[in-house]
Design a protein around this motif. Structure first.
Motif, PDB file in Angstrom:
ATOM      1  N   LEU A  62      83.504  -4.650  96.071  1.00 60.97           N
ATOM      2  CA  LEU A  62      83.585  -3.437  95.271  1.00 60.97           C
ATOM      3  C   LEU A  62      82.151  -2.966  95.077  1.00 60.97           C
ATOM      4  CD1 LEU A  62      85.387  -1.477  93.685  1.00 60.97           C
ATOM      5  CD2 LEU A  62      85.054  -2.951  91.689  1.00 60.97           C
ATOM      6  N   VAL A  63      81.797  -1.875  95.713  1.00 64.45           N
ATOM      7  CA  VAL A  63      80.422  -1.386  95.719  1.00 64.45           C
ATOM      8  C   VAL A  63      80.256  -0.362  94.599  1.00 64.45           C
ATOM      9  CG1 VAL A  63      78.635  -0.230  97.074  1.00 64.45           C
ATOM     10  CG2 VAL A  63      80.267  -1.786  98.200  1.00 64.45           C
ATOM     11  N   SER A  64      79.303  -0.652  93.724  1.00 57.12           N
ATOM     12  CA  SER A  64      78.999   0.210  92.585  1.00 57.12           C
ATOM     13  C   SER A  64      77.507   0.503  92.592  1.00 57.12           C
ATOM     14  CB  SER A  64      79.400  -0.523  91.299  1.00 57.12           C
ATOM     15  OG  SER A  64      79.078   0.241  90.182  1.00 57.12           O
ATOM     16  N   LEU A  65      77.138   1.694  92.163  1.00 58.63           N
ATOM     17  CA  LEU A  65      75.734   2.089  92.163  1.00 58.63           C
ATOM     18  C   LEU A  65      75.145   1.986  90.760  1.00 58.63           C
ATOM     19  CD1 LEU A  65      76.018   5.254  94.435  1.00 58.63           C
ATOM     20  CD2 LEU A  65      75.585   2.880  95.104  1.00 58.63           C
ATOM     21  N   VAL A  66      73.959   1.449  90.675  1.00 62.71           N
ATOM     22  CA  VAL A  66      73.316   1.235  89.381  1.00 62.71           C
ATOM     23  C   VAL A  66      72.929   2.543  88.699  1.00 62.71           C
ATOM     24  CG1 VAL A  66      70.964   0.979  90.280  1.00 62.71           C
ATOM     25  CG2 VAL A  66      71.633  -0.220  88.201  1.00 62.71           C
ATOM     26  N   ASP A  67      72.769   3.602  89.456  1.00 62.16           N
ATOM     27  CA  ASP A  67      72.327   4.865  88.853  1.00 62.16           C
ATOM     28  C   ASP A  67      73.486   5.747  88.394  1.00 62.16           C
ATOM     29  OD1 ASP A  67      73.236   5.767  91.317  1.00 62.16           O
ATOM     30  OD2 ASP A  67      71.470   6.987  91.747  1.00 62.16           O
ATOM     31  N   GLN A  68      74.675   5.158  88.259  1.00 60.60           N
ATOM     32  CA  GLN A  68      75.836   5.907  87.774  1.00 60.60           C
ATOM     33  C   GLN A  68      76.440   5.209  86.551  1.00 60.60           C
ATOM     34  OE1 GLN A  68      78.306   6.402  91.330  1.00 60.60           O
ATOM     35  NE2 GLN A  68      77.477   8.460  91.541  1.00 60.60           N
ATOM     36  N   GLU A  74      86.858   0.479  83.511  1.00 61.07           N
ATOM     37  CA  GLU A  74      88.216   0.975  83.770  1.00 61.07           C
ATOM     38  C   GLU A  74      88.327   1.604  85.149  1.00 61.07           C
ATOM     39  OE1 GLU A  74      91.803   3.483  81.636  1.00 61.07           O
ATOM     40  OE2 GLU A  74      89.900   3.241  80.593  1.00 61.07           O
ATOM     41  N   ALA A  75      87.357   2.428  85.522  1.00 62.06           N
ATOM     42  CA  ALA A  75      87.376   3.034  86.859  1.00 62.06           C
ATOM     43  C   ALA A  75      87.214   1.954  87.929  1.00 62.06           C
ATOM     44  CB  ALA A  75      86.275   4.084  86.988  1.00 62.06           C
ATOM     45  N   MET A  76      86.338   0.999  87.673  1.00 63.92           N
ATOM     46  CA  MET A  76      86.137  -0.078  88.640  1.00 63.92           C
ATOM     47  C   MET A  76      87.413  -0.891  88.827  1.00 63.92           C
ATOM     48  SD  MET A  76      82.311  -1.340  87.715  1.00 63.92           S
ATOM     49  CE  MET A  76      81.018  -0.155  87.492  1.00 63.92           C
ATOM     50  N   ALA A  77      88.108  -1.170  87.737  1.00 65.38           N
ATOM     51  CA  ALA A  77      89.363  -1.926  87.818  1.00 65.38           C
ATOM     52  C   ALA A  77      90.416  -1.155  88.603  1.00 65.38           C
ATOM     53  CB  ALA A  77      89.864  -2.266  86.422  1.00 65.38           C
ATOM     54  N   ARG A  78      90.476   0.147  88.412  1.00 67.46           N
ATOM     55  CA  ARG A  78      91.447   0.957  89.155  1.00 67.46           C
ATOM     56  C   ARG A  78      91.199   0.867  90.656  1.00 67.46           C
ATOM     57  NH1 ARG A  78      92.177   6.754  86.039  1.00 67.46           N
ATOM     58  NH2 ARG A  78      93.029   5.909  84.094  1.00 67.46           N
ATOM     59  N   VAL A  79      89.936   0.996  91.049  1.00 71.22           N
ATOM     60  CA  VAL A  79      89.615   0.943  92.479  1.00 71.22           C
ATOM     61  C   VAL A  79      89.849  -0.468  93.007  1.00 71.22           C
ATOM     62  CG1 VAL A  79      87.807   1.263  94.213  1.00 71.22           C
ATOM     63  CG2 VAL A  79      88.023   2.882  92.311  1.00 71.22           C
ATOM     64  N   ARG A  80      89.464  -1.471  92.234  1.00 75.43           N
ATOM     65  CA  ARG A  80      89.692  -2.870  92.638  1.00 75.43           C
ATOM     66  C   ARG A  80      91.180  -3.122  92.882  1.00 75.43           C
ATOM     67  NH1 ARG A  80      91.214  -7.384  90.112  1.00 75.43           N
ATOM     68  NH2 ARG A  80      90.517  -9.351  90.980  1.00 75.43           N
ATOM     69  N   ALA A  81      92.036  -2.499  92.102  1.00 75.59           N
ATOM     70  CA  ALA A  81      93.478  -2.668  92.265  1.00 75.59           C
ATOM     71  C   ALA A  81      93.974  -2.091  93.584  1.00 75.59           C
ATOM     72  CB  ALA A  81      94.217  -2.023  91.096  1.00 75.59           C
ATOM     73  N   GLY A  82      93.130  -1.331  94.282  1.00 79.67           N
ATOM     74  CA  GLY A  82      93.479  -0.794  95.589  1.00 79.67           C
ATOM     75  C   GLY A  82      93.428  -1.831  96.696  1.00 79.67           C
ATOM     76  N   TYR A  83      93.001  -3.049  96.366  1.00 87.47           N
ATOM     77  CA  TYR A  83      92.925  -4.109  97.375  1.00 87.47           C
ATOM     78  C   TYR A  83      94.328  -4.548  97.768  1.00 87.47           C
ATOM     79  CZ  TYR A  83      92.186  -8.521  99.705  1.00 87.47           C
ATOM     80  OH  TYR A  83      92.200  -9.525 100.632  1.00 87.47           O
ATOM     81  N   ARG A  84      94.596  -4.565  99.056  1.00 85.15           N
ATOM     82  CA  ARG A  84      95.871  -5.077  99.583  1.00 85.15           C
ATOM     83  C   ARG A  84      95.628  -6.270 100.499  1.00 85.15           C
ATOM     84  NH1 ARG A  84      97.250  -2.984  95.750  1.00 85.15           N
ATOM     85  NH2 ARG A  84      98.129  -0.934  95.533  1.00 85.15           N
ATOM     86  N   ASP A  85      94.648  -6.124 101.363  1.00 83.03           N
ATOM     87  CA  ASP A  85      94.262  -7.197 102.279  1.00 83.03           C
ATOM     88  C   ASP A  85      92.866  -6.872 102.805  1.00 83.03           C
ATOM     89  OD1 ASP A  85      94.494  -5.364 104.477  1.00 83.03           O
ATOM     90  OD2 ASP A  85      96.598  -5.862 104.699  1.00 83.03           O
TER      91      ASP A  85
END
Length: 157
Positions: A62-68, A74-85
């Protein structure tokens, strides 16, 4: 925030002022990865971060940028939940426009690494694989502004 989003391991890529960041930042429990080529752009940081995952058993990053800083757990968890395989690609979206964070399944790391140059990071690779990216709307829980200049600090108020 990545731990709060459910990530079990956090790798932080350090570039400019790496020694100072190591001494001052609260990064307990994180794997600190030095990027001696940081001056050549964020693509080198992405490559260093993905390389640091080799042999760890990680199936996605899960790639996140330090300048944001307006993008939280919550947003990170939503995107992380997109993992299927390991072939998963997911990205936060803001009013339907792709942004960060981005989830890269391990099957994509070699391709991302091969194309990550300058300040474009994974942009070219993701553009080539646009149809495969699961967009996850996060505009209701995050603000995707960058803090790149002193004038940008107005977003923090």
């Amino acid at each position: 925030m990545l731990y709060a989003a459910g990530c079990s391991r956090v790798h932080v890529v350090l570039g400019a002022r790496a020694r100072e960041v190591r001494a001052r930042a609260a990064l307990a429990g994180c794997v600190l990865v030095d990027n001696p080529e940081w001056e050549r752009g964020m693509g080198t940081s992405l490559r260093a971060g993905l390389a640091s995952l080799a042999g760890t058993g990680a199936r996605a990053a899960l790639v996140s940028l330090v300048d944001q800083p307006g993008i939280g757990a919550e947003a990170m968890a939503r995107v992380r939940a997109g993992y299927r395989d390991e072939t998963s690609l997911a990205s936060a979206a803001y009013a339907g426009v792709r942004g960060h964070p981005v989830l890269l399944g391990a099957a994509h790391w070699a391709g991302v690494t091969a194309t990550a140059t300058g300040d474009r990071g994974a942009r070219a690779y993701l553009r080539e694989h646009e149809a495969d990216i699961a967009l996850v709307e996060c505009g209701d829980v995050a603000r995707p502004y960058d803090i790149d200049t002193p004038a940008d600090l107005r977003h923090l108020g």
